[in-house]
Scaffold this active site. Sequence first.
Site, PDB file in Angstrom:
ATOM      1  CG  ASP A   1      -6.337   6.401  -4.797  1.00 17.26           C
ATOM      2  OD1 ASP A   1      -5.166   6.274  -4.381  1.00 17.26           O
ATOM      3  OD2 ASP A   1      -7.147   5.461  -4.854  1.00 17.26           O
TER       4      ASP A   1
ATOM      5  CE  LYS B   1      -0.997  -0.624  -5.311  1.00 18.61           C
ATOM      6  NZ  LYS B   1      -2.204  -0.218  -5.939  1.00 18.61           N
TER       7      LYS B   1
ATOM      8  CE1 TYR C   1     -10.135  -2.136  -6.159  1.00 16.91           C
ATOM      9  CE2 TYR C   1      -7.799  -1.679  -5.871  1.00 16.91           C
ATOM     10  CZ  TYR C   1      -8.937  -2.363  -5.496  1.00 16.91           C
ATOM     11  OH  TYR C   1      -8.889  -3.270  -4.462  1.00 16.91           O
TER      12      TYR C   1
HETATM   13  C1  LIG Z   1      -3.588  -0.401  -5.186  1.00 20.60           C
HETATM   14  C2  LIG Z   1      -4.518   0.762  -5.117  1.00 20.60           C
HETATM   15  C3  LIG Z   1      -5.352   0.978  -4.008  1.00 20.60           C
HETATM   16  C4  LIG Z   1      -5.508  -0.028  -2.908  1.00 20.60           C
HETATM   17  O1  LIG Z   1      -4.335  -0.253  -2.206  1.00 20.60           O
HETATM   18  P1  LIG Z   1      -4.180  -1.632  -1.374  1.00 20.60           P
HETATM   19  O2  LIG Z   1      -2.861  -1.448  -0.692  1.00 20.60           O
HETATM   20  O3  LIG Z   1      -4.187  -2.712  -2.394  1.00 20.60           O
HETATM   21  O4  LIG Z   1      -5.313  -1.708  -0.433  1.00 20.60           O
HETATM   22  C5  LIG Z   1      -6.075   2.151  -3.954  1.00 20.60           C
HETATM   23  N1  LIG Z   1      -6.000   3.062  -4.935  1.00 20.60           N
HETATM   24  C6  LIG Z   1      -5.220   2.884  -6.030  1.00 20.60           C
HETATM   25  C7  LIG Z   1      -5.163   3.947  -7.066  1.00 20.60           C
HETATM   26  C8  LIG Z   1      -4.478   1.714  -6.162  1.00 20.60           C
HETATM   27  O5  LIG Z   1      -3.766   1.504  -7.268  1.00 20.60           O
END
Ligand SMILES: *Cc1c(COP(=O)(O)O)cnc(C)c1O
Length: 428
Positions: free
Chosen positions: A237, A265, A142
């Site tokens: 990511d 995060k 994701y």
């Molecule tokens: C949470 C997440 C996102 C998206 O971040 P948001 O702040 O929710 O837009 C993208 N990549 C990874 C790996 C994530 O866990």
Amino acid sequence: MTNSENLFKEAIKVIPGGVNSPVRAFPSVGGAPRFIKKAYGSHIIDEDNKEYIDYIGSWGPMLLGHNHHEIQAAVVEAAQSGLSFGAATKLEVTMAKSICEAVPAVEMVRMVNSGTEAVMSAIRVARGFTKREKIIKFTGCYHGHSDAMLVAAGSGALTGGVPDSAGVPKGTAQDTLIAHYNDIDSVKILFEKYQEEIAAVIIEPVAANMGVVITEDGFLQELRNLCHTYGALLIFDEVITGFRLGLGGASEYYHIKPDLITFGKIIGAGMPVGAFGGRREIMEQIAPLGPVYQAGTLSGNPVAMAAGIAQLKILTEDPTIYQRLNERGQWFYQQIEEMIQQKNLPLTINHIGSLGSMFFTPNKVRDLTTAKMSDTKAYASYFHYMLDHGIYLAPAQFEAMFLSSAHTREDLELTLEILSGYFEKLPL
Ligand SMILES: *Cc1c(COP(=O)(O)O)cnc(C)c1O
């Protein structure tokens, strides 16, 4: 009716599904979601004053536990000077330096407001830099909800291009090619077919959005080599792994140098923050220096920066935090693994440092296909048992457990005791 149930009834009248992010509605486990009113350390408290040990940690940001006093103080202090200026601030320089110093692969960084935005912008700059359009992503990874990334964020076919969501144009989805986690041949096939059309490969270096799935030995290195051979960029990511696996995140942990890294995060400590950074010559393509446009009215917001800086400062000044957290995680997940083995339960646990997932399947989980063999109904019953006993887990099988440095040995022992009680009630 509980206060949470009442609030949910009100919420669904005015908010789609009653929530501002789908998983919060408990769609895959059923029941009314708990409305949370406050949190401290490893605990959260709902609107019915029920207290839980929290293993979601706001989905990652709360590495030091909830409402850490130093972070709270930094936020209050920043707020007293004004909430936003729409101009450059000293705090942004401090934040950028903290990230560049902690993560060797990052020479320049730009702040945004979410992980989604970080990924969307990193992909734009990768396309602008390489002057190519196709992106390879992996099934089950994701990367936020931008159009190009909503392809096989669930299950998908090898050659992909089918959007996961209504509203994503086919044209956009067609430029997103799909490979399989831990299957380097699936990446090779795409490179051989599309060669110089591929701008970048994006991956969660530890997947945490199909449950926790770890890359097998050599996989990330082979990916690095393939990108090099074909002149594509490698994007890690690290919205979850950044500042979680260690100060240098997954790129340091695995000794792999991606071209770009996305963050979110933890770097916001609970405030809405994201960032993307990497090699200088790539980042110099961004406006106002270069032709790749990217902007944000509230990007680098002073209150958000203050929160993130305070968290990163604590982590930088005391490197033993990671050591203790990762050791505690290792111990905790191993205890679960031993229980599973002793009782010969049809469960599998994947874990790394403070991250872990218990899958309701006996087979090894190494990609989306094997993750999906899990019995999600069994997960739902486990989830509700734990919730009723004061343990707040992710309301979905395909999510991670997030330990924080605020989880005490007693918290974990209590959790194991409750889990053991649940196991006594099986067969599933
Ligand atoms: C949470 C997440 C996102 C998206 O971040 P948001 O702040 O929710 O837009 C993208 N990549 C990874 C790996 C994530 O866990």
